[in-house]
Structure formats: C-alpha cells, structure tokens
Design a protein around this motif. Structure first.
Motif, PDB file in Angstrom:
ATOM      1  N   GLU A 171     -20.204 -39.508 -31.164  1.00 31.88           N
ATOM      2  CA  GLU A 171     -21.269 -39.314 -32.143  1.00 31.88           C
ATOM      3  C   GLU A 171     -22.606 -39.005 -31.457  1.00 31.88           C
ATOM      4  N   ARG A 172     -22.938 -39.750 -30.412  1.00 36.18           N
ATOM      5  CA  ARG A 172     -24.205 -39.499 -29.727  1.00 36.18           C
ATOM      6  C   ARG A 172     -24.152 -38.192 -28.930  1.00 36.18           C
ATOM      7  N   GLY A 173     -22.964 -37.797 -28.522  1.00 31.52           N
ATOM      8  CA  GLY A 173     -22.829 -36.495 -27.868  1.00 31.52           C
ATOM      9  C   GLY A 173     -23.205 -35.367 -28.809  1.00 31.52           C
ATOM     10  N   VAL A 174     -22.744 -35.468 -30.061  1.00 25.68           N
ATOM     11  CA  VAL A 174     -23.085 -34.458 -31.067  1.00 25.68           C
ATOM     12  C   VAL A 174     -24.574 -34.529 -31.386  1.00 25.68           C
ATOM     13  N   LYS A 175     -25.131 -35.753 -31.417  1.00 25.10           N
ATOM     14  CA  LYS A 175     -26.557 -35.899 -31.692  1.00 25.10           C
ATOM     15  C   LYS A 175     -27.393 -35.220 -30.607  1.00 25.10           C
ATOM     16  N   LEU A 176     -26.940 -35.306 -29.374  1.00 24.36           N
ATOM     17  CA  LEU A 176     -27.695 -34.729 -28.257  1.00 24.36           C
ATOM     18  C   LEU A 176     -27.498 -33.226 -28.126  1.00 24.36           C
ATOM     19  N   GLY A 177     -26.245 -32.769 -28.227  1.00 23.29           N
ATOM     20  CA  GLY A 177     -25.958 -31.372 -27.926  1.00 23.29           C
ATOM     21  C   GLY A 177     -25.355 -30.566 -29.052  1.00 23.29           C
ATOM     22  N   GLY A 178     -24.978 -31.218 -30.140  1.00 21.01           N
ATOM     23  CA  GLY A 178     -24.318 -30.521 -31.231  1.00 21.01           C
ATOM     24  C   GLY A 178     -22.811 -30.592 -31.102  1.00 21.01           C
TER      25      GLY A 178
END
Length: 428
Positions: free
Chosen positions: A151-158
């Motif tokens: 989830e935080r990966g998507v928040k950071l990079g999409g």
C-alpha cells in the motif's frame, strides 16, 4: 542488425527465418533499393576521384590560362553532379537503414516457430511442493511476515511499486549479495552501470527505434529517447565495448552488473500478477559475455547452467524452457527461460532469460575482435539474468512456507539474515 551480405546472397533463407517470428517480409523491394544505393555510391566515388584528378591538374596549370579556366568549369560541373548524387545517396542510405533497423534477429535453426504455445520444456528440477496444509499465497505471506508494504509503495510511486522493509529488505539484499558473490568468484567482473543511458545505448541493444515506447524517457529527440532509464543492465553492458576492437586473446569478456530495472509495462495488470510479480521497478543481477563466435554456444550453456544453479541453491522447484521464435525478444537468436513454480497460481514464472544475440547487437554497436590472422570480425553477445528478484521472492515464500506460518530461509542466505526462519510480525 542483420548481416547485409546474408540478405543479399540468401534472401529466401532470411525470409523463412523471419517467418518463424510471424514477421513476413518480401526482400525483393529492399534488394532493389540496396542495388540503387550501391550504384549511387559507386557513381559518387567515381565523381570524387575525377574531381580530385582535375584539381591536381588545375594546380599544375597557369591559373589564368584557357586550359585552367576550362578545367575549373569542368570541376564546377562535376561538383554539381556530385552534390545531386550525394543528396540521393543520403536519402537511399536513410531509407535502407530504416528498413534494416526494423528487422529482428534471425532465430536459430532449433528454435521452434510460433508463440508461447510452442515453447518447449527442456528439463525440470525437483518436484512441485505438496502441502499437507492450506498454503498461503505470496502476498498474504509477505504481509503477515512484515516483508513488503504494498500500500505504501503505491502511495509513493503509484501502481506497480512496493516497499521492501525489515526482513523483506534484508532478504532482497541477501539475494543480491549471494548472486554477486557467486559470479565474482566465478570470474565475472563486477560493474555498476549508470542508470541513465543515451539513445545509442538503446540502439545497440536492439531496443531502438522499434521498442522506444517501452522505456522511461528522460529526454526526447527527433530519433527517440535521447536519455532514458535503463530497463536492464544488459542495455548498458552491451555498450561497454561499442566501437572497439578487442584482442582475440581477451575473449570471452565476462561481466556482472547490479541495477534496478525500470520498465513502463504498458497495459492492464492481470489478476494473477499480484504483489511483486510485475512492476515498474525491480532489482536484477545480470551476467553478460562478449564471446568468440566459435565459443558462442558453449558460453550460452555456461550462462544457463549458472542461472539454474542459483535457483537450485535456493531450493526451488523450477524448469528450463526453450522459447519459440515469437516469444524470443527481437534482438536474440535463441533464449532459454529459467522458470520457478508458483503454487498460488499453479504456474511457472520466469526469473532468468538466458539469451544469445549472435552478432546482431555487435553489428549495431560495431564491437569486433581482431583474430590472429585476417580482418576484424564481430563478437557474439550473450546475457542472462543472474537473477531477477521480484518473482523469485514470491516463489521462495510460497515454496518454503510451513504450517505454522513461518517461511524457511535458504541456507545460502542465512548468514545475511541471521535466522533460519521468517516469522510473522503480527498474530492472526
């Protein structure tokens, strides 16, 4: 780039080979273009020689004499004719090169025609794991063990990004250390390439101009991406000796590189491509060889063996697959994939592509060797993932999971993680 002499002398053979890739060309038109190019080139060379001869003659004459005046007029007329021929030649050169740049490599004779359905399993190692409990998939395991934060990966990079954390980051780094340590021990020179590459680097690798849309371009130009993020270390390594002539005794030159790989991965994600199975950035160790043509097949076998041995050392069930022509990348003549079993999707996923480009990339990059006797000749270039981690880690989690929710750490990685088992960070 394909050997132009081969196209001229054996056009039907080239057409048949390309047809295995479902690339259907009629070389008659191209050969007519090539013939016109050669005629114009000969005319230009003749006119240049004649102009040079007249210039020498003029230099020997009295500058104001009638003969000198006549010769200067003749030289002017020759220059005009030469300019017209050179203009035509420039257009023919560009048209001819554009056609050649679009042609993929010729698949080897033993490469089957067709697409994925015609891929051939060469051998399997081990057996598929048989669980006596309800196994979890890699996404669930990574979450429970606190290894990957999707989830935080998507928040950071999409979409298509994730964050390794804690033991997940240590496990990822352990894999990379294990691979690099093994390859350096076995005689491969360690390279850390730049992550920004030039257009010529992409052209030499065979990605440009046809596949320019697949990369993350930083600067665009008339021909395509002038600078771009490397999609794989191979794109950098194949350019190390661009426009160089290596001594025959130096072959093979063996390199290993680590880098993140940046891929556009256009298109929608399939339901099975969860977690880290497909993304815009992933880590990979890449092996690369500049080989003597006579030793090319042996080099290919060596690279395949090295990639497979790494997967074996991790205790994973896997198989080796010979790719059919349409499933082989455009620059390669032959590719074997090392594929690990992923229980959650009941399918094999590729963790290493082991490829031989023959002299296709070397022609584009003008990379040659000087034999003891004779003219410089093109080297052969070969590459192999050794290995890519984004699909390897899911296979390790799923194949090595245990009934209590822990995952066994392969012995070869334990010294970096300091433990034999990965344990859940939270209770159920």
């Amino acid at each position: 780039m394909l050997d132009l002499t081969l196209i001229r002398e054996h056009p039907q053979r080239v057409e048949r080979a390309l047809a295995k890739r479902a690339v259907h060309v009629n070389l008659t038109t191209f050969l007519a273009l090539d013939e016109k190019y050669r005629q114009n080139k000969t005319q230009a060379e003749t006119l240049r020689a004649e102009r040079k001869r007249i210039s020498r003659k003029i230099a020997q004459l009295p500058p104001t004499g009638p003969t000198a005046v006549a010769k200067r007029a003749e030289a002017t007329e020759l220059s005009a004719r030469l300019a017209a021929i050179e203009e035509q030649l420039a257009g023919l050169t560009a048209e001819r090169q554009a056609f050649l740049d679009q042609l993929p490599n010729l698949p080897d004779e033993d490469v089957p025609a067709g697409g994925k359905a015609q891929n051939q399993v060469v051998r399997e190692h081990g057996t598929q794991p048989d669980f006596d409990f309800e196994p979890r998939d890699h996404v669930d395991l990574a979450r429970r063990l606190g290894l990957i934060d999707y989830e935080r990966g998507v928040k950071l990079g999409g979409t298509g990004h994730w964050v390794y954390r804690g033991n997940g980051a240590l496990l990822e780094w352990a894999l990379l250390n294990f691979f690099l340590e093994t390859h350096v021990r076995d005689g491969y020179e360690f390279i850390l390439p730049p992550h920004l590459l030039t257009y010529q680097a992409g052209y030499t690798a065979g990605q440009f101009p046809k596949f320019a849309e697949d990369v993350f371009a930083i600067e665009q130009g008339p021909a395509g991406p002038q600078r771009f993020l490397l999609p794989t270390s191979e794109t950098a390594l194949v350019n190390l000796h661009r426009d160089e002539v290596l001594a025959e005794a130096e072959l093979p030159r063996k390199y290993v590189a680590y880098s993140p790989c940046y891929r556009r991965e256009a298109g929608s994600y399939r339901a099975t491509e969860r977690g880290t199975l497909r993304g815009h950035q992933f880590n990979k160790v890449e092996m690369f060889q500049f080989a003597h043509p006579d030793a090319s097949d042996l080099a290919h076998e060596e690279l395949l063996a090295r990639a497979a041995e790494l997967v074996e050392a991790l205790g994973l069930h896997h198989r080796i697959t010979r790719l059919a022509a349409e499933d082989t990348s455009a620059a390669m003549a032959k590719t074997f994939d090392v594929e690990v079993w992923l229980p959650s999707i009941s399918a094999y996923v590729e963790v290493s592509s082991v490829s031989n480009a023959r002299d296709y990339q070397a022609r584009r990059g003008n990379t040659r060797y000087r034999p003891a006797a004779g003219k410089p000749a093109y080297v052969h270039t070969l590459n192999a993932s050794g290995l890519a981690t984004s699909r390897l880690l899911p296979a390790m989690l799923e194949q090595h999971q245990r009934p209590d929710g822990t995952v066994a750490v392969p012995k070869v990685l334990q010294r970096w993680l300091g433990c034999e088992f990965l344990k859940p960070s939270t209770t159920e």
